[in-house]
Design a protein around this motif. Structure first.
Motif, PDB file in Angstrom:
ATOM      1  N   ALA A 135       3.769  17.661  33.091  1.00 43.14           N
ATOM      2  CA  ALA A 135       4.118  19.174  33.683  1.00 43.14           C
ATOM      3  C   ALA A 135       4.882  19.110  34.998  1.00 43.14           C
ATOM      4  O   ALA A 135       5.973  20.099  35.268  1.00 43.14           O
ATOM      5  N   ASN A 136       4.535  18.483  35.660  1.00 42.09           N
ATOM      6  CA  ASN A 136       5.252  18.119  37.093  1.00 42.09           C
ATOM      7  C   ASN A 136       6.107  17.039  37.175  1.00 42.09           C
ATOM      8  O   ASN A 136       5.568  16.152  38.026  1.00 42.09           O
ATOM      9  N   VAL A 137       7.351  16.819  36.495  1.00 43.60           N
ATOM     10  CA  VAL A 137       8.086  15.734  36.562  1.00 43.60           C
ATOM     11  C   VAL A 137       8.619  15.513  37.867  1.00 43.60           C
ATOM     12  O   VAL A 137       8.589  14.178  38.608  1.00 43.60           O
ATOM     13  N   ARG A 191       7.988  28.477  38.621  1.00 40.99           N
ATOM     14  CA  ARG A 191       8.927  28.690  37.051  1.00 40.99           C
ATOM     15  C   ARG A 191       8.387  27.567  36.157  1.00 40.99           C
ATOM     16  O   ARG A 191       8.125  28.424  34.874  1.00 40.99           O
ATOM     17  N   ILE A 192       7.595  26.721  36.771  1.00 43.99           N
ATOM     18  CA  ILE A 192       7.001  25.597  35.708  1.00 43.99           C
ATOM     19  C   ILE A 192       5.798  26.212  35.110  1.00 43.99           C
ATOM     20  O   ILE A 192       5.504  26.429  34.118  1.00 43.99           O
ATOM     21  N   HIS A 233      -0.397  17.519  37.992  1.00 46.57           N
ATOM     22  CA  HIS A 233      -0.486  16.609  39.345  1.00 46.57           C
ATOM     23  C   HIS A 233       0.415  15.350  39.097  1.00 46.57           C
ATOM     24  O   HIS A 233      -0.408  14.253  38.180  1.00 46.57           O
ATOM     25  N   GLY A 234       1.597  14.940  39.469  1.00 45.07           N
ATOM     26  CA  GLY A 234       2.465  13.941  38.904  1.00 45.07           C
ATOM     27  C   GLY A 234       2.016  12.491  39.388  1.00 45.07           C
ATOM     28  O   GLY A 234       2.585  11.634  38.792  1.00 45.07           O
ATOM     29  N   TYR A 235       1.040  12.456  40.485  1.00 49.01           N
ATOM     30  CA  TYR A 235       0.389  11.260  40.969  1.00 49.01           C
ATOM     31  C   TYR A 235      -0.613  10.742  40.086  1.00 49.01           C
ATOM     32  O   TYR A 235      -1.389   9.555  40.369  1.00 49.01           O
ATOM     33  N   GLU A 236      -1.306  11.826  39.307  1.00 49.47           N
ATOM     34  CA  GLU A 236      -2.244  11.384  38.275  1.00 49.47           C
ATOM     35  C   GLU A 236      -2.013  10.845  36.938  1.00 49.47           C
ATOM     36  O   GLU A 236      -1.624  11.468  36.063  1.00 49.47           O
TER      37      GLU A 236
END
Length: 349
Positions: free
Chosen positions: A104-106, A139-140, A72-75
């Motif tokens: 993981a989630n750019v 895909r990620i 989760h990119g906001y964490e």
């Protein structure tokens, strides 16, 4: 033929010098006692992103530990902890190998997007094991499921409270009645991460643990494949607070000590509280939520923990704790939609 011979001689040289051979990743070899950064490009034909990864390969043969941050990119706390681990993990003092997914989630990170990847509106931590022919998020998930997780002996997925989540730090591990050995090892991992509250994720009856059904969660994919796995949850409200970044770094360091991957003594917390039951309070209104408690507070059944108003400041719902326990996280920002979680309460043994 000559190339194969040179490769074999090279591996024998490094094995004799350091005690193990180079580690192959993404068609490259990482020499013992070194680290290397990788930028993995991923595209679904419409959207493009990348996954930054650092591989630390120790001098001596040992376990492989996989760590993911930024699912989760906001964490932000785990992501910043990963940045600092680049310099804190010394491959010259490392036994075994650490594969660290820095973010993981750019797409979610750069887009400042809680929960979802703005490119396809999917939640990466509900997308495992992914799909090699799916959307960008799928895909990620597929890349992590096929190229990272199978390489690991142990796995840790690092999270924190997303933008609206006022969370108190804890770790979690998976328990399954038909996987006693893996479950027990996961418990040991959790106990040596240095957190004083541990959630037991009971998965025996969960659909996501059944063969043929998606695992959904990153660490669940590892556990389902027979790899002891744990989650870190440390940080709150999408903020950067150094105390939480440092706690994550210290936890990873303690785990490396416990796994005998680095010299030193692990620092498990004393007086660990295990949480085997959790209860969720869900909003049945849309409006503004006013919390009266914070993450980590102990509450009694029937205690008022907040209230909801409409858009004209009229109270339409008072919210009470339905069980006694500790607030693991609760909604810490005003917007609330019908069906959203207001609070998660853990029953402490």
């Amino acid at each position: 033929m000559n190339r194969i011979l040179i490769l074999m001689l090279g591996c024998a040289f490094w094995s004799g010098l350091y005690g193990q051979t180079p580690f192959d990743f993404d068609e490259q070899s990482i020499l013992p006692g070194t680290k290397r950064h990788f930028t993995i490009n991923i595209s679904d034909g419409q959207n493009q992103t990348f996954v930054p990864i650092t591989v630390f390969h120790g001098k001596e043969n040992g376990a492989v530990l996989g760590i993911t941050a930024g699912v989760h990119g906001y964490e932000y706390a785990p992501i910043l902890a990963g940045q600092e681990l680049i310099n804190k993990i010394d491959p010259l003092e490392l036994t075994g190998t650490v594969i660290l997914v820095q973010a993981a989630n750019v797409g979610s990170f750069l887009g400042r997007s809680p929960y979802i990847n703005p490119m396809d509106k999917k939640n990466l931590n509900r997308s495992f094991p992914g799909n090699p022919n799916g959307t960008i998020t799928e895909r990620i998930a597929n890349f992590i499921s096929e190229k990272i997780i199978p390489r690991c002996n142990y796995f840790v997925d690092m999270h924190s409270g997303d933008a609206p989540e006022d969370l108190r730090p804890y770790v979690a591990y998976y328990q399954h009645d038909e996987k006693p050995g893996i479950s027990a090892k996961g418990r040991e991992i959790a106990m040596n991460l240095g957190f004083d509250h541990i959630i037991v994720l009971k998965t025996t009856e969960k659909d996501y643990m059944k063969q043929g059904l998606p695992s959904l969660y990153c660490s669940a994919e590892a556990f389902k494949r027979g790899i002891p796995a744990a989650d870190i949850e440390c940080g709150r409200l999408g903020m950067v607070e150094e105390r939480f970044v440092e706690k994550i770094i210290e936890g990873v360091g303690s785990l490396l000590n416990y796994l005998q991957m680095t010299p030193g003594v692990p620092m498990p917390s004393k007086g660990i509280a295990f949480i085997e039951e959790r209860f969720y309070i869900t909003s049945d209104h849309t409006g503004l939520f006013y919390p009266l408690k914070t993450g980590g507070a102990f509450v009694r059944k029937g205690m008022k923990i907040g209230y909801i108003t409409d858009f004209f400041n009229k109270t339409i719902k008072e919210v009470y704790a339905e069980n006694s326990g500790i607030i693991l996280y609760m909604l810490g920002t005003p917007p609330v939609n019908e069906g959203e979680t207001l609070a998660a309460i853990g029953i402490v043994d």
